[in-house]
Design a protein around this motif. Structure first.
Motif, short mmCIF file in Angstrom:
data_model
loop_
_atom_site.label_atom_id
_atom_site.label_comp_id
_atom_site.label_asym_id
_atom_site.label_seq_id
_atom_site.Cartn_x
_atom_site.Cartn_y
_atom_site.Cartn_z
N THR A 296 0.81 -1.21 0.00
CA THR A 296 0.00 0.00 0.00
C THR A 296 0.84 1.27 0.00
OG1 THR A 296 -0.15 -0.20 2.41
CG2 THR A 296 -2.00 -1.05 1.12
N ARG A 297 2.16 1.13 0.12
CA ARG A 297 3.04 2.30 0.10
C ARG A 297 4.08 2.25 -1.01
NH1 ARG A 297 4.39 4.43 6.21
NH2 ARG A 297 2.25 4.38 7.01
N GLY A 298 3.93 1.32 -1.94
CA GLY A 298 4.85 1.26 -3.06
C GLY A 298 5.34 -0.15 -3.32
N LEU A 299 6.34 -0.27 -4.19
CA LEU A 299 6.92 -1.55 -4.55
C LEU A 299 8.10 -1.88 -3.65
CD1 LEU A 299 7.00 -3.96 -6.56
CD2 LEU A 299 8.63 -2.61 -7.90
N TYR B 138 13.30 -3.32 0.81
CA TYR B 138 13.43 -1.88 0.67
C TYR B 138 12.44 -1.38 -0.38
CZ TYR B 138 16.25 -3.25 -3.38
OH TYR B 138 16.68 -3.84 -4.55
N PHE B 139 12.04 -0.13 -0.28
CA PHE B 139 11.15 0.46 -1.27
C PHE B 139 11.95 0.85 -2.50
CE2 PHE B 139 8.34 1.13 2.39
CZ PHE B 139 7.14 0.69 1.85
N PHE B 140 11.44 0.49 -3.67
CA PHE B 140 12.11 0.78 -4.93
C PHE B 140 11.55 2.08 -5.52
CE2 PHE B 140 12.19 0.60 -9.59
CZ PHE B 140 13.54 0.45 -9.81
N ASN B 141 12.43 2.95 -5.98
CA ASN B 141 12.04 4.20 -6.63
C ASN B 141 12.52 4.18 -8.07
OD1 ASN B 141 10.94 5.38 -4.24
ND2 ASN B 141 13.02 5.80 -3.54
N ASP B 142 11.59 4.19 -9.03
CA ASP B 142 11.97 4.22 -10.44
C ASP B 142 12.38 5.64 -10.83
OD1 ASP B 142 9.29 5.43 -11.95
OD2 ASP B 142 8.87 4.36 -10.10
N LEU B 143 12.85 5.80 -12.06
CA LEU B 143 13.38 7.08 -12.50
C LEU B 143 12.36 8.21 -12.45
CD1 LEU B 143 15.59 6.00 -15.55
CD2 LEU B 143 16.36 6.75 -13.29
N LYS B 144 11.08 7.89 -12.73
CA LYS B 144 10.04 8.91 -12.76
C LYS B 144 9.16 8.90 -11.50
CE LYS B 144 9.75 9.12 -17.81
NZ LYS B 144 8.85 9.02 -19.00
N ASN B 145 9.56 8.11 -10.51
CA ASN B 145 8.82 8.01 -9.25
C ASN B 145 7.38 7.56 -9.43
OD1 ASN B 145 11.01 8.87 -7.58
ND2 ASN B 145 10.59 10.99 -8.16
N ILE B 146 7.14 6.75 -10.45
CA ILE B 146 5.79 6.23 -10.69
C ILE B 146 5.36 5.30 -9.56
CG2 ILE B 146 4.42 4.76 -12.24
CD1 ILE B 146 6.14 5.85 -14.55
N LEU B 147 6.30 4.52 -9.04
CA LEU B 147 6.00 3.52 -8.03
C LEU B 147 6.25 4.00 -6.61
CD1 LEU B 147 7.63 0.49 -9.86
CD2 LEU B 147 5.20 1.04 -9.75
N GLU C 52 9.48 -9.79 -18.58
CA GLU C 52 8.31 -8.93 -18.79
C GLU C 52 7.41 -9.00 -17.55
OE1 GLU C 52 6.19 -8.17 -22.90
OE2 GLU C 52 5.36 -9.96 -21.95
N VAL C 53 7.32 -7.88 -16.83
CA VAL C 53 6.57 -7.82 -15.58
C VAL C 53 5.51 -6.73 -15.71
CG1 VAL C 53 6.70 -7.55 -13.08
CG2 VAL C 53 8.66 -8.49 -14.33
N ASN D 131 12.81 -4.26 -17.98
CA ASN D 131 14.19 -4.03 -17.50
C ASN D 131 14.22 -3.82 -15.99
OD1 ASN D 131 13.02 -1.49 -17.35
ND2 ASN D 131 14.19 -0.65 -19.06
N ASN D 132 13.48 -4.68 -15.26
CA ASN D 132 13.47 -4.64 -13.79
C ASN D 132 13.05 -3.29 -13.23
OD1 ASN D 132 14.25 -7.33 -13.58
ND2 ASN D 132 16.42 -6.83 -13.59
N PHE D 133 12.04 -2.67 -13.85
CA PHE D 133 11.41 -1.43 -13.39
C PHE D 133 12.30 -0.21 -13.59
CE2 PHE D 133 9.48 -4.90 -11.03
CZ PHE D 133 8.13 -4.65 -11.23
N PHE D 134 13.36 -0.33 -14.39
CA PHE D 134 14.17 0.84 -14.72
C PHE D 134 13.32 1.85 -15.49
CE2 PHE D 134 17.36 3.12 -17.31
CZ PHE D 134 18.15 3.62 -16.30
N THR D 135 12.52 1.35 -16.43
CA THR D 135 11.53 2.17 -17.12
C THR D 135 10.20 1.43 -17.13
OG1 THR D 135 12.13 1.23 -19.29
CG2 THR D 135 13.24 3.27 -18.63
#
Length: 204
Positions: free
Chosen positions: A74-77, A88-97, A114-115, A132-136
């Motif tokens: 409920t607070r992210g990936l 740990y919480f993952f932060n993508d480049l655009k902070n979508i997650l 493919e996820v 690409n493992n949530f990079f984009t």
């Protein structure tokens, strides 16, 4: 080898754990992982030390030949690169997650790079794909109604909506098709039920 994931119900929901469940660690863990079908659990901690996190789904993918555990919360990936020992919480480049409700995750069994991820943010559901493992992330779908569950079957991504709709998204054509309307809130896709009572099994 079957992995059994158990969110710490007592920590997440304040309900406590009772009733003859053996091997569950009593430490202050966010998620516990078992490699022997639930007989024994390895406690996993959250690096950020946050509380009040609810776990929605789990998946396992490969990164550099090693297992990468994923948990939608409920607070992210959440991610773990040490077999569930630390999350740990993952932060993508655009902070979508970042700081969003990650409702569900689905890995393509024919192409595990493919996820797909469904999230709910600012009153809108969004479904993304990453290779690409949530990079984009590539946006595939959006709707005002919450997406409760996603599952990939061949070229089709099935979306179980809170209002009872089941929507099929064809990946090659990018076309949507409504499959049925049940009138009930669906928490799982109509064919497979991955998780029961806050736990599930994944095979690697």
């Amino acid at each position: 080898l079957a992995l059994t994931f158990l969110p710490r119900v007592g920590e997440l929901f304040g309900l406590g754990i009772s009733g003859g469940v053996s091997g569950i660690p009593t430490s202050n863990a966010l998620i516990s992982v078992s490699y022997d079908g639930g007989k024994n659990f390895k406690a996993g901690g959250l690096r950020e030390g946050l509380r009040g996190v609810e776990i929605n789904d789990f998946e396992i993918i490969k990164k550099d030949g090693n297992n990468l555990f994923l948990a939608g919360s409920t607070r992210g990936l959440l991610m773990s690169d040490d077999e569930g020992g630390t999350w740990y919480f993952f932060n993508d480049l655009k902070n979508i997650l970042t700081k969003v409700d990650v409702a569900d995750l689905s890995v393509n069994p024919l192409n595990r790079n493919e996820v797909f991820v469904a999230l709910y943010k600012n009153g809108e559901s969004l479904v993304y794909k990453t290779t690409n493992n949530f990079f984009t992330l590539e946006e595939l779908f959006s709707d005002k109604e919450r997406v409760n569950k996603i599952d990939i079957f061949g070229d089709n991504l099935h979306l179980a909506m809170k209002d009872g709709r089941t929507i099929e998204y064809n990946l090659p054509t990018q076309k949507l098709r409504r499959l049925d309307v049940t009138g009930d809130s669906l928490s799982t896709a109509s064919i497979y039920d991955k998780f029961l009572n806050f736990y599930g099994e994944k095979r690697r």
